[in-house]
Write a protein that holds these residues in place. Structure first.
Motif, PDB file in Angstrom:
ATOM      1  N   PRO A   1      41.809  44.963  30.293  1.00 60.96           N
ATOM      2  CA  PRO A   1      43.071  44.513  30.153  1.00 60.96           C
ATOM      3  C   PRO A   1      43.878  44.473  31.326  1.00 60.96           C
ATOM      4  CG  PRO A   1      42.551  45.197  28.051  1.00 60.96           C
ATOM      5  CD  PRO A   1      41.538  45.742  29.126  1.00 60.96           C
ATOM      6  N   ASN A   2      43.764  45.655  32.053  1.00 65.94           N
ATOM      7  CA  ASN A   2      44.706  46.101  33.399  1.00 65.94           C
ATOM      8  C   ASN A   2      44.287  45.287  34.714  1.00 65.94           C
ATOM      9  OD1 ASN A   2      46.140  47.546  31.525  1.00 65.94           O
ATOM     10  ND2 ASN A   2      45.286  49.311  32.071  1.00 65.94           N
ATOM     11  N   MET A   3      43.110  44.696  34.682  1.00 68.87           N
ATOM     12  CA  MET A   3      42.576  43.928  35.655  1.00 68.87           C
ATOM     13  C   MET A   3      43.433  42.833  35.908  1.00 68.87           C
ATOM     14  SD  MET A   3      39.854  45.517  37.064  1.00 68.87           S
ATOM     15  CE  MET A   3      38.936  47.262  36.540  1.00 68.87           C
ATOM     16  N   ALA A   4      43.781  42.852  37.413  1.00 63.34           N
ATOM     17  CA  ALA A   4      44.510  41.392  37.737  1.00 63.34           C
ATOM     18  C   ALA A   4      43.514  40.795  38.467  1.00 63.34           C
ATOM     19  CB  ALA A   4      45.460  41.984  38.900  1.00 63.34           C
ATOM     20  N   GLN A   5      42.231  41.132  38.679  1.00 65.08           N
ATOM     21  CA  GLN A   5      41.407  40.193  39.281  1.00 65.08           C
ATOM     22  C   GLN A   5      40.121  40.726  39.445  1.00 65.08           C
ATOM     23  OE1 GLN A   5      42.558  38.343  43.089  1.00 65.08           O
ATOM     24  NE2 GLN A   5      40.502  37.262  43.404  1.00 65.08           N
ATOM     25  N   TYR A   6      38.906  40.117  39.505  1.00 66.86           N
ATOM     26  CA  TYR A   6      37.545  40.523  39.820  1.00 66.86           C
ATOM     27  C   TYR A   6      37.299  39.776  41.029  1.00 66.86           C
ATOM     28  CZ  TYR A   6      37.263  43.259  35.446  1.00 66.86           C
ATOM     29  OH  TYR A   6      37.240  43.476  34.108  1.00 66.86           O
ATOM     30  N   THR A   7      36.845  40.395  42.068  1.00 72.08           N
ATOM     31  CA  THR A   7      36.807  39.716  43.609  1.00 72.08           C
ATOM     32  C   THR A   7      35.293  39.511  43.868  1.00 72.08           C
ATOM     33  OG1 THR A   7      36.880  41.977  44.824  1.00 72.08           O
ATOM     34  CG2 THR A   7      38.884  41.192  44.404  1.00 72.08           C
ATOM     35  N   SER A   8      35.110  38.850  44.832  1.00 71.27           N
ATOM     36  CA  SER A   8      33.767  38.644  45.353  1.00 71.27           C
ATOM     37  C   SER A   8      33.395  39.642  46.400  1.00 71.27           C
ATOM     38  CB  SER A   8      33.562  37.237  45.911  1.00 71.27           C
ATOM     39  OG  SER A   8      34.230  37.017  46.847  1.00 71.27           O
ATOM     40  N   SER A   9      34.424  40.302  46.946  1.00 75.88           N
ATOM     41  CA  SER A   9      34.031  41.169  48.044  1.00 75.88           C
ATOM     42  C   SER A   9      34.340  42.745  47.672  1.00 75.88           C
ATOM     43  CB  SER A   9      35.205  40.804  49.314  1.00 75.88           C
ATOM     44  OG  SER A   9      35.389  42.190  50.050  1.00 75.88           O
ATOM     45  N   GLY A  10      33.271  43.662  48.053  1.00 69.81           N
ATOM     46  CA  GLY A  10      33.790  45.007  47.736  1.00 69.81           C
ATOM     47  C   GLY A  10      34.932  45.811  48.340  1.00 69.81           C
ATOM     48  N   SER A  11      35.082  45.089  49.567  1.00 65.30           N
ATOM     49  CA  SER A  11      36.133  45.828  50.363  1.00 65.30           C
ATOM     50  C   SER A  11      37.748  45.091  49.982  1.00 65.30           C
ATOM     51  CB  SER A  11      35.976  45.813  52.068  1.00 65.30           C
ATOM     52  OG  SER A  11      36.018  44.410  52.390  1.00 65.30           O
ATOM     53  N   LYS A  12      37.671  44.014  49.435  1.00 62.46           N
ATOM     54  CA  LYS A  12      38.788  43.365  49.216  1.00 62.46           C
ATOM     55  C   LYS A  12      40.006  44.068  48.455  1.00 62.46           C
ATOM     56  CE  LYS A  12      41.262  39.188  47.705  1.00 62.46           C
ATOM     57  NZ  LYS A  12      41.174  37.761  47.431  1.00 62.46           N
ATOM     58  N   PRO A  13      39.534  44.628  47.148  1.00 60.50           N
ATOM     59  CA  PRO A  13      40.151  45.438  46.479  1.00 60.50           C
ATOM     60  C   PRO A  13      41.035  46.727  47.037  1.00 60.50           C
ATOM     61  CG  PRO A  13      38.259  44.941  45.217  1.00 60.50           C
ATOM     62  CD  PRO A  13      37.901  44.502  46.500  1.00 60.50           C
ATOM     63  N   CYS A  14      40.362  47.249  48.064  1.00 56.44           N
ATOM     64  CA  CYS A  14      40.963  48.505  48.886  1.00 56.44           C
ATOM     65  C   CYS A  14      41.870  47.781  49.887  1.00 56.44           C
ATOM     66  CB  CYS A  14      40.041  49.128  49.628  1.00 56.44           C
ATOM     67  SG  CYS A  14      40.585  50.728  50.127  1.00 56.44           S
ATOM     68  N   LYS A  15      41.602  46.729  50.311  1.00 52.97           N
ATOM     69  CA  LYS A  15      42.453  45.875  51.434  1.00 52.97           C
ATOM     70  C   LYS A  15      43.733  45.412  50.799  1.00 52.97           C
ATOM     71  CE  LYS A  15      38.983  44.915  54.584  1.00 52.97           C
ATOM     72  NZ  LYS A  15      37.878  44.013  55.242  1.00 52.97           N
ATOM     73  N   SER A  16      43.430  44.954  49.665  1.00 50.79           N
ATOM     74  CA  SER A  16      44.551  44.486  48.885  1.00 50.79           C
ATOM     75  C   SER A  16      45.788  45.387  48.259  1.00 50.79           C
ATOM     76  CB  SER A  16      44.141  43.646  47.595  1.00 50.79           C
ATOM     77  OG  SER A  16      43.567  42.389  47.975  1.00 50.79           O
ATOM     78  N   ALA A  17      44.908  46.756  48.070  1.00 48.89           N
ATOM     79  CA  ALA A  17      46.141  47.781  47.595  1.00 48.89           C
ATOM     80  C   ALA A  17      46.621  48.409  48.703  1.00 48.89           C
ATOM     81  CB  ALA A  17      45.066  48.902  46.836  1.00 48.89           C
ATOM     82  N   ARG A  18      45.908  48.676  49.873  1.00 46.07           N
ATOM     83  CA  ARG A  18      46.597  49.341  50.978  1.00 46.07           C
ATOM     84  C   ARG A  18      47.849  48.726  51.218  1.00 46.07           C
ATOM     85  NH1 ARG A  18      41.993  48.292  55.795  1.00 46.07           N
ATOM     86  NH2 ARG A  18      42.575  46.422  56.429  1.00 46.07           N
ATOM     87  N   THR A  19      47.943  47.158  51.429  1.00 46.08           N
ATOM     88  CA  THR A  19      48.796  46.468  51.655  1.00 46.08           C
ATOM     89  C   THR A  19      49.983  46.429  50.784  1.00 46.08           C
ATOM     90  OG1 THR A  19      47.892  44.600  51.069  1.00 46.08           O
ATOM     91  CG2 THR A  19      47.589  45.119  53.387  1.00 46.08           C
ATOM     92  N   GLY A  20      49.585  46.940  49.547  1.00 48.09           N
ATOM     93  CA  GLY A  20      50.911  47.047  48.622  1.00 48.09           C
ATOM     94  C   GLY A  20      50.840  45.697  47.405  1.00 48.09           C
ATOM     95  N   GLU A  21      49.922  45.032  47.550  1.00 50.40           N
ATOM     96  CA  GLU A  21      49.683  44.022  46.702  1.00 50.40           C
ATOM     97  C   GLU A  21      49.516  44.560  45.284  1.00 50.40           C
ATOM     98  OE1 GLU A  21      47.478  40.475  48.016  1.00 50.40           O
ATOM     99  OE2 GLU A  21      47.017  41.432  49.674  1.00 50.40           O
TER     100      GLU A  21
END
Length: 335
Positions: free
Chosen positions: A194-214
């Motif tokens: 329930p807390n997941m905003a999105q499931y991505t197709s890329s393994g690195s994208k979640p970290c890259k999105s987190a590092r920019t503060g999204e």
């Protein structure tokens, strides 16, 4: 060391085996991260200037789908750095040639195929990438476990890769299921969903999105976390207390290749001391005895003994149950 990396895409390093004018030309499929491939490829070309190397980078799932789709008319010569759980698919193993690569005899048995169809001198680990600035702004507590991500305060703040499209996603799901047991593992994943905003197709994208503060938490890769921390992002690399998933990155030669000698030359290089030293600068997991972690890894918080944070993973089980697990995950969480 990461700031001057070159972004590598399928279009940047063209897949042009059919039209290549080079006699010694290889077509290589890889699932290694783009930033890594660019750096390794520069070193490989410097060591083997007469060998033209055409690389197509695909996610783990898409690489497997392409291989099987091309089974009747294979286009690749080499598989380089692909999840061993995917490589161990019987349909894939049928496509691979038994070739002894120089230096692989020194790898422990669990890091090479008994029939020499693949070997894995490197691997990757998962990690939680936590944006410390966003965490503070929202008054959230640093998550140190999967259970912590159940908190209602994290609703919409978590990203994770889809295991049907990303090897990193499967790595995390598999670690939860093997580490906690199937029943408790699925219950844990359902509690966090329930807390997941999105499931991505890329393994690195979640970290890259987190590092920019999204988002606050990106369930992703240790490599991307270490890279992001060195580049100055407000990020913490966290290994969940339940144990973090990891994967071996296997390589091998397709039996259909008419460039067997050149393919072996390339993979021999990947086991050379120079290549291992380079891999050690970027990989959290190097299976060659004596390989030392980089300063970047140590500064980012990688423990000196990574076995203390790894989940108990049985790769035979990982490979044998992956279709079943992916299907169940899709039924439970597909969006």
């Amino acid at each position: 060391m990461y700031k001057n990396t070159i972004k590598l895409t399928a279009s940047a390093v063209a897949l042009c085996a059919a039209s290549s004018a080079f006699a010694d030309s290889l077509t290589v499929y890889t699932a290694l991260e783009e930033e890594e491939v660019a750096i390794y490829l520069d070193a490989a070309k410097a060591a083997m200037p007469d060998l033209e190397i055409d690389v197509l980078r695909l996610s783990t799932g898409k690489l497997g789908a392409r291989l099987l789709a091309e089974a009747g008319n294979p286009q690749a010569d080499v598989i380089w750095g692909w999840a061993v759980t995917a490589m161990m698919d019987p349909q894939v193993l049928e496509l691979m040639a038994p070739v002894k690569i120089a230096g692989t005899e020194a790898l422990a048995p669990q890091f090479r195929d008994t029939e020499d169809r693949w070997f894995a001198q490197i691997g990757y680990m998962g990690a939680f990438c936590v944006n410390t600035a966003r965490l503070e702004d929202k008054g959230l507590t640093m998550p140190t476990s999967w259970a912590d991500l159940e908190a209602p305060e994290f609703k919409g703040e978590v990203l994770m890769p889809d295991p049907n499209e990303s090897g990193t996603g499967y790595l995390h799901v598999n670690a939860v299921l093997q580490g906690m047991g199937v029943e408790k593992g699925w219950a844990q994943l359902e509690a966090v969903d329930p807390n997941m905003a999105q499931y991505t197709s890329s393994g690195s994208k979640p970290c890259k999105s987190a590092r920019t503060g999204e988002y606050t938490v990106g369930i992703s890769l240790a490599f991307t976390a270490m890279q992001s921390i060195e580049e100055g992002y407000p990020l913490a690399m966290v290994f969940p207390s339940e144990g973090v998933g990891y994967e071996l990155e296997a390589s091998g030669i397709l039996s259909s290749s008419d460039q067997q000698e050149e393919a072996k030359k390339f993979l021999d290089w990947t086991m050379s001391p120079d290549a291992i030293e380079l891999f050690s600068q970027y990989k959290a997991l190097v299976t060659v005895a004596g390989a030392k972690p980089s300063e970047t890894a140590v500064k980012a918080g990688l423990p000196s003994d990574i076995s203390t944070v790894l989940a108990p993973v049985d790769f035979v089980e990982s490979a044998g149950r992956q279709n079943e697990i992916k299907a169940e995950w899709r039924e439970k969480f597909g969006r």
